[in-house]
Structures are given as structure tokens and as C-alpha cells.
Design an enzyme around this catalytic site. Structure first.
Site, mmCIF file in Angstrom:
data_model
loop_
_atom_site.group_PDB
_atom_site.id
_atom_site.type_symbol
_atom_site.label_atom_id
_atom_site.label_comp_id
_atom_site.label_asym_id
_atom_site.label_seq_id
_atom_site.Cartn_x
_atom_site.Cartn_y
_atom_site.Cartn_z
ATOM 1 N N GLU A 34 36.272 38.872 43.411
ATOM 2 C CA GLU A 34 37.421 39.369 44.178
ATOM 3 C C GLU A 34 37.083 40.679 44.902
ATOM 4 O O GLU A 34 37.778 41.688 44.751
ATOM 5 C CB GLU A 34 38.658 39.551 43.288
ATOM 6 C CG GLU A 34 39.503 38.301 43.186
ATOM 7 C CD GLU A 34 40.932 38.572 42.766
ATOM 8 O OE1 GLU A 34 41.811 38.586 43.649
ATOM 9 O OE2 GLU A 34 41.165 38.754 41.557
ATOM 10 N N TYR A 106 33.699 32.779 41.015
ATOM 11 C CA TYR A 106 35.123 33.076 40.978
ATOM 12 C C TYR A 106 35.858 31.760 41.176
ATOM 13 O O TYR A 106 36.064 31.296 42.286
ATOM 14 C CB TYR A 106 35.492 34.087 42.066
ATOM 15 C CG TYR A 106 36.964 34.406 42.165
ATOM 16 C CD1 TYR A 106 37.726 34.600 41.023
ATOM 17 C CD2 TYR A 106 37.601 34.515 43.393
ATOM 18 C CE1 TYR A 106 39.072 34.885 41.095
ATOM 19 C CE2 TYR A 106 38.951 34.809 43.493
ATOM 20 C CZ TYR A 106 39.679 34.996 42.342
ATOM 21 O OH TYR A 106 41.019 35.277 42.420
ATOM 22 N N ASP A 147 34.837 35.076 36.704
ATOM 23 C CA ASP A 147 36.243 34.796 36.423
ATOM 24 C C ASP A 147 36.437 33.295 36.562
ATOM 25 O O ASP A 147 36.504 32.765 37.663
ATOM 26 C CB ASP A 147 37.114 35.573 37.417
ATOM 27 C CG ASP A 147 38.599 35.324 37.194
ATOM 28 O OD1 ASP A 147 38.958 34.489 36.334
ATOM 29 O OD2 ASP A 147 39.404 35.957 37.904
ATOM 30 N N ASN A 149 39.088 31.663 35.453
ATOM 31 C CA ASN A 149 40.507 31.345 35.547
ATOM 32 C C ASN A 149 40.903 30.216 34.600
ATOM 33 O O ASN A 149 41.651 29.303 34.958
ATOM 34 C CB ASN A 149 40.889 31.003 36.994
ATOM 35 C CG ASN A 149 41.370 32.230 37.753
ATOM 36 O OD1 ASN A 149 42.137 33.040 37.218
ATOM 37 N ND2 ASN A 149 40.938 32.372 38.992
ATOM 38 N N ASP A 247 43.126 44.542 37.226
ATOM 39 C CA ASP A 247 43.832 43.910 36.111
ATOM 40 C C ASP A 247 42.872 43.210 35.150
ATOM 41 O O ASP A 247 43.291 42.666 34.131
ATOM 42 C CB ASP A 247 44.927 42.948 36.601
ATOM 43 C CG ASP A 247 44.504 42.089 37.771
ATOM 44 O OD1 ASP A 247 43.306 42.099 38.129
ATOM 45 O OD2 ASP A 247 45.369 41.409 38.356
#
Length: 267
Positions: A34, A106, A147, A149, A247
Site C-alpha cells: 500500500e 498485497y 498483506d 487480507n 493501521d
């Protein structure tokens, strides 16, 4: 060798936090996700001044991935996941660093589910599994970090009953992750902390971080050539508590030096 992954959630807006973390922890390899920056806007000079070579694949407004290597230049091997030449989202980059092949990824969020974004996530997962299988077949020391997810199990999410229909926790996604690992990859953090409740992401609202209402969605997978070298792993939680923090918190593993091969005696 310390390898870390960090969803920075905007590399330029959180550059000070990134540089401070690099200065304190000095990981050998860092996978960033990101970036939220174009190729031209990546802060190359600041990263190099911090002692890191870098390759990156930017994208305006969202996505973007990078690999940083302390004291050396990563040798780029790939800057897109194979399997769909029409996919223009910057979500995968790969490089060789000190004898290890590092894939930084990602994976799509997929919400709302069901829907087109969820279908794209499952297709991307399938492409990742195909490429991951090729890496295993090549029998090279390899890492897939980033990441993902996905929370693989209920142990990886605070209040799992609230996430049943979310694209990060739906059965199809958890099964896709399980199939990936079952190829022969090792979830390094979970291997070293089998019974701990570990989180890597906390939402910005409802005091999620202070309540430790988090998720474990950032993972580091090791090929069989590296799995036995993993001696430590953790999450740098304090980074999430800083002002203007991402975050996510950085996740890291330590690899022991490879054992020297014994030479055969001359017969």
C-alpha cells in the site's frame, strides 16, 4: 537474516515512521505494501539515505509494493503476478536478496462479498497458488511476505463471530490460504507461536488498538529450504501506537545462517 513485511498505508505520508522503524530495527529485507504513490513519487532518496537499496511498483492513489534490502540492491526477478496480462493493479514484486527469493504481495481485500471484487480476490489467490507452486518446484529458498487480507483461523481474529461474512474471513478465502500453505509453505509466525493470539492490524476506530481488537492478516510464508532456519518471529506492535501510524504493524522473522554442506571425501 531478518525479513519483515509492513503495510505502510501511504509511504510518503508515513515516511517518518518508516525511517524511524528502519533505524531502530535494521531489518535486512523489508516488503512494503500500500505505497499509495506513483512510480515517480516513491521516496527513493530517503530510503537510500537510510541504507537500503529498493525496487518498487507504484500506483496512483492505492496499492503499490516495494522490496528494500539493507546495504545492497535487490535483484528484481518479477514485478507482476503471472496468469493475467490484463491485470494492471500493483500487487506483486519479487527479487533475489542474499540468496533468498523474496515475493512481496498485497492480496486484494475482496469486499463487498459476494461480488466482483470478491471474485477478483479468489482469482488472484488462484494465480498466487500457481506461482507459489512453481517456486516450490524450483527448490529455491523462497519467502512470500505481505498483506494477505485473510485471517486463517479463529485464533487470528478478535471476535470472529463478527467477521463471518467479511471477505477476509469467508470460508472460500480461508480455504484458499490453507491450500497455499498445504503446498509445502510454512506460516513462520504461527509455527513459532502456535498458541498465541497475535494481531498485525487494528482498525482506526472504536479504540481497536487500545482494546487489542485486531486481526492477523500480514503473513510470512517460508519454502521448505528456509523453514528450519526460522528461529524467531514477532510483531513490532509499538509502531502501530505512534502518531499518524499505519493501521498495520510490521511483522518479522529471523533466519539462522544456513548450515555449511559437508564435503564428500575423495574415494
Amino acid at each position: 537474516m531478518r525479513i519483515a513485511t509492513f503495510n505502510i498505508n501511504g509511504v510518503n505520508g508515513r515516511l517518518a515512521n518508516l525511517l524511524e522503524w528502519l533505524g531502530v530495527t535494521a531489518p535486512d529485507v523489508v516488503c512494503l505494501q500500500e505505497l499509495k504513490a506513483t512510480q515517480e513519487a516513491f521516496p527513493e532518496e530517503a530510503v537510500r539515505d537510510a541504507g537500503y537499496g529498493a525496487i518498487w511498483q507504484g500506483q496512483k492513489s492505492w496499492n503499490g509494493v516495494a522490496i528494500l534490502a539493507r546495504g545492497i540492491e535487490p535483484i528484481e526477478t518479477r514485478r507482476a503476478l503471472p496468469g493475467d496480462p490484463d491485470d494492471r493493479q500493483s500487487r506483486y514484486i519479487e527479487a533475489a536478496v542474499n540468496g533468498v527469493l523474496v515475493g512481496c504481495l498485497y492480496l486484494p481485500n475482496g469486499n463487498p462479498a459476494p461480488g466482483a471484487k470478491f471474485d477478483y480476490k479468489l482469482r488472484w489467490f488462484e494465480r498466487l497458488r500457481d506461482h507459489a507452486k512453481d517456486l516450490l518446484d524450483a527448490e529455491v529458498p523462497a519467502v512470500l511476505a505481505g498483506d494477505f487480507n485473510v485471517m486463517p483461523t479463529e485464533q487470528d481474529v478478535h471476535a470472529p463471530e463478527r467477521w463471518i461474512d467479511d471477505a477476509l474471513f469467508r470460508p472460500e478465502v480461508r480455504e484458499a490460504f490453507r491450500e497455499l500453505v498445504d503446498q509445502g509453505w510454512t506460516d513462520a509466525v504461527r509455527k513459532l507461536h502456535p498458541n498465541d493470539r497475535i494481531y498485525t492490524f487494528w482498525r482506526y476506530y472504536r479504540n481497536a488498538f487500545s482494546r487489542d481488537a485486531g486481526l492477523r492478516i500480514d503473513h510470512i510464508l517460508l519454502s521448505p529450504e528456509l523453514a528450519d532456519r526460522a528461529v524467531a518471529a514477532g510483531v513490532d506492535r509499538s509502531v502501530r501506537g505512534r502518531d499518524h501510524a499505519s493501521d498495520h504493524a510490521p511483522v518479522w522473522i529471523e533466519l539462522a545462517e544456513p548450515k555449511p554442506r559437508r564435503r564428500r571425501r575423495a574415494g
